[in-house]
Structure formats: C-alpha cells, structure tokens
Design an enzyme around this catalytic site. Structure first.
Site, PDB file in Angstrom:
ATOM      1  N   GLU A 150       0.891  -1.245  -0.077  1.00  0.00           N
ATOM      2  CA  GLU A 150       0.085  -0.019  -0.083  1.00  0.00           C
ATOM      3  C   GLU A 150       0.807   1.329   0.189  1.00  0.00           C
ATOM      4  O   GLU A 150       0.483   2.259  -0.732  1.00  0.00           O
ATOM      5  CB  GLU A 150      -0.887  -0.075   1.361  1.00  0.00           C
ATOM      6  CG  GLU A 150      -2.250  -1.004   1.204  1.00  0.00           C
ATOM      7  CD  GLU A 150      -2.993  -0.834   0.234  1.00  0.00           C
ATOM      8  OE1 GLU A 150      -2.820  -0.635  -1.075  1.00  0.00           O
ATOM      9  OE2 GLU A 150      -4.219  -0.814   0.329  1.00  0.00           O
ATOM     10  N   THR A 202      -5.047   6.795  -5.867  1.00  0.00           N
ATOM     11  CA  THR A 202      -5.357   6.707  -4.302  1.00  0.00           C
ATOM     12  C   THR A 202      -4.444   7.977  -3.747  1.00  0.00           C
ATOM     13  O   THR A 202      -5.094   9.009  -3.112  1.00  0.00           O
ATOM     14  CB  THR A 202      -5.076   5.654  -3.608  1.00  0.00           C
ATOM     15  OG1 THR A 202      -6.069   4.552  -4.108  1.00  0.00           O
ATOM     16  CG2 THR A 202      -5.151   5.965  -2.168  1.00  0.00           C
TER      17      THR A 202
HETATM   18  N1  HSE Z   1      -8.641   4.472   3.174  1.00  0.00           N
HETATM   19  C1  HSE Z   1      -7.970   4.852   2.012  1.00  0.00           C
HETATM   20  C2  HSE Z   1      -8.471   6.218   1.283  1.00  0.00           C
HETATM   21  C3  HSE Z   1      -8.306   3.454   1.229  1.00  0.00           C
HETATM   22  O1  HSE Z   1      -9.525   6.523   1.107  1.00  0.00           O
HETATM   23  O2  HSE Z   1      -7.394   6.931   0.620  1.00  0.00           O
HETATM   24  C4  HSE Z   1      -7.803   3.749  -0.336  1.00  0.00           C
HETATM   25  O3  HSE Z   1      -8.365   2.452  -1.053  1.00  0.00           O
END
Ligand code: HSE
Length: 329
Positions: A150, A202
């Site tokens: 991630e 993201t």
């Molecule tokens: N919590 C993260 C975001 C998840 O919303 O940026 C990304 O999939």
C-alpha cells in the site's frame, strides 16, 4: 488439493503428508470496500466479487520472479510491484531472501478502481508465501507485510483494504502503529458496486483532502462511526443505513466522480440503506437488505452512466466473510 482460508493456522490442521513438501499454492483474493463511508482509513469489508487469483510456486532459480497474466501493464520488477514489495518484506524478515519463487498474478480487480486492487495483490502474495513456505505468521504480521504494498501504491501505509482482505468480513483498524485490528460481525446485506471506467489514483484522492477538520464535523463523524459499529454489532440495518454519512471526505472527493450525487440519490430512492465512495473511488457502493433491492439499485446505476455515455461495470455481491482462499496444489 486442500482448501484453507487466510485465517486458518496452517500447521495444526495439516497432516505430515500435506505439510511436508508444498510446491505451489493458489490464492483467491477478494476485492474490498475501504472506509465504509464514515470510517476513513479505519473500516473496510471484503466482497465475494470481483477477486484476483495468484499462484506462488517454488523454483530452482534464486530470487523472486513475477509474471503478470493480465493486461494492466503493471511492473514485474519485484521492487516496483505491490505484491513484490510485500512478499520481499516477509522473505527478509524470515531470512529467506534467496528462496526461488515464481508469482503468477491474474488480476480481475482493475488497478485504480477503488475496490482494493493493490491490497488484493499485496495481501494475496504474503498469505500465499505464509502457506507455501510453512511460516506461521499471524494475520497481524501478514497485514504488516502487505502494508508495504500500500505504501508503494499510495505513498502511505493504511490497512482498511488489507485487513478485510486477510481477515474477511468487516474489520475495524483501531490503530496501525501498533496494529490493533478488530473483526466486526458481518451483516446479512447485499452490496451493489458501480465502477465508472475512469481511474482515480489513491495518492491523488488523498492529496486533495483537508488536513484540519472543524470540531462540529468531527462530532458528527464519530457519531456516525459509533452508530455504524453499533449497527453491525446489533445487526440493525436501519442504524447501519443512517450511519453511512461522511461529512469529512466525501464532500471533497465526490467531485472526482462523475454522476456521484445522482447515483446516491437514485440508489436510496430504489431502497438502498445507504453507501458512498468505495475507498478512494471512483467505484461507488450501496448496501441493501434484499437481493431484489440490490438489483434495482444496479439498474439505476447503469441508467445514470448509460445516459452519460460513460462505460461502467457493476457487481451485485455479498460481504465475503472468509477472506483470502488458499488452495495447496
Ligand atoms: N482509506 C484509503 C483512502 C483507502 O480512502 O484513501 C484507499 O483504497
């Protein structure tokens, strides 16, 4: 052939013959919906569809080889691949860096879709390695390794896709440093997901967020988070529905998603309990108590994007309580 779940401890249930010489494992890793609207970075759940498959094989050649059997153009360099960096962190800690491994990845969860594509790759790789190499890492350790994927994908470690992928069902991440993950009861609900065919990175969706929040907004948000957790514990669908409200993140991010307001309005009119952006988008999810309602919601979503001439994929699915499925070959 033997089927186990990612949360199955691998040593005790296997006979000597089964655990003796494993050459290959196949994993099926579910997509995940992070945030669950109000729980930015702390809540997420796994779904039955879509999912990725990966095969991890032992080889005689030292080191890790990655082969992508899909057409997404992802890097096969282990240091630039989310599954690769996650797996390398496990191998390093286990002092197994020279082990010959081949990871064949077949993704069906499109990168940048908002349903945990990078998490599925990273989590699947470490769960597969834990079984293939007969390590006895616990789920928290596997989450810790997978979060390196991630970090590569989005610039920060977060576990709200990784944890439900590995644990299955709905998870609360109370803390990531140190890790404190709580499995919550999975409600008997149907999930409708629409993925308009645009990509939202993201890292971009995080970069536009405000760094400070108003106290009145924070109060409203933690009321919703408490309500949602209570709704899951009590299986109170109405409470779940009215807690699916996000006053912090959604107002900023929804501008990146064409048709977002219409999807939300029409889905609720069709009977959905509620929903919102899946992870960082652009996918949108809705929860419904009944299958027929979930199908009706899907039709409304399709109608909105068809009218906009925007390609889209939809899924009507359920919460996946089991997480990653492992087959020893
Ligand atoms: N919590 C993260 C975001 C998840 O919303 O940026 C990304 O999939």
């Amino acid at each position: 052939m033997l089927f186990i779940n990612s949360h199955t401890k691998i040593f005790s249930p296997l006979s000597n013959e089964q655990s003796g010489d494993i050459q290959s494992v196949l994993v099926r890793t579910p997509a995940t919906v992070a945030n669950m609207v109000c729980g930015f970075d702390i809540l997420g759940f796994a779904v039955e569809e879509p999912y990725d498959t990966m095969q991890l094989n032992k080889t005689n050649q030292k080191g890790l080889t990655i082969i992508h059997e899909d057409n997404y153009g992802l890097s096969c360099d282990p240091s630039q691949n989310v599954a690769g960096v996650a797996l390398l962190s496990l191998l390093e800690e286990a002092n197994l860096k020279n082990t010959g491994l081949e990871l064949r990845i077949h993704k069906q969860i499109k990168p940048g879709s908002g349903v945990g594509s990078s998490a599925a790759s990273a989590a699947g790789a470490v769960v597969a390695a834990n079984v293939l190499l007969q390590r006895n890492y616990q789920n928290d350790d596997l989450v810790r390794f997978a979060m390196n994927g991630e970090k590569l994908a989005s610039g920060v470690k977060h576990a709200d896709n990784i944890a439900p992928c590995i644990y299955g069902g709905v998870t609360l991440i109370r803390s990531i440093f140190p890790l404190d993950i709580i499995s919550l009861p999975s409600p008997d609900l149907f999930v409708t997901i629409v993925h308009p065919q645009i990509e939202v990175r993201t890292s971009d969706a995080r970069s536009i967020l405000k760094q400070n929040v108003q106290l009145r907004d924070a109060i409203r948000q933690w009321g919703n988070i408490g309500g949602l957790v209570a709704g899951l514990m009590k299986s109170d669908h109405a409470l779940i529905g009215r807690s699916l409200e996000d006053v912090l993140i959604e107002p900023v991010r929804s501008i990146l998603i064409p048709g977002f307001d219409a999807v939300k309005k029409k889905s609720k009119e069709a009977g959905a309990l509620g929903g919102g952006i899946s992870g960082s988008g652009p996918s949108i999810f809705m929860l419904s108590s009944e299958y027929q309602t979930a199908l009706h919601v899907e039709q409304e979503m399709k109608a909105i994007y068809s009218a906009m001439s925007l390609d889209h994929h939809t899924y009507v699915t359920r919460i996946c309580s089991k997480g990653i499925r492992v087959t020893i070959q």
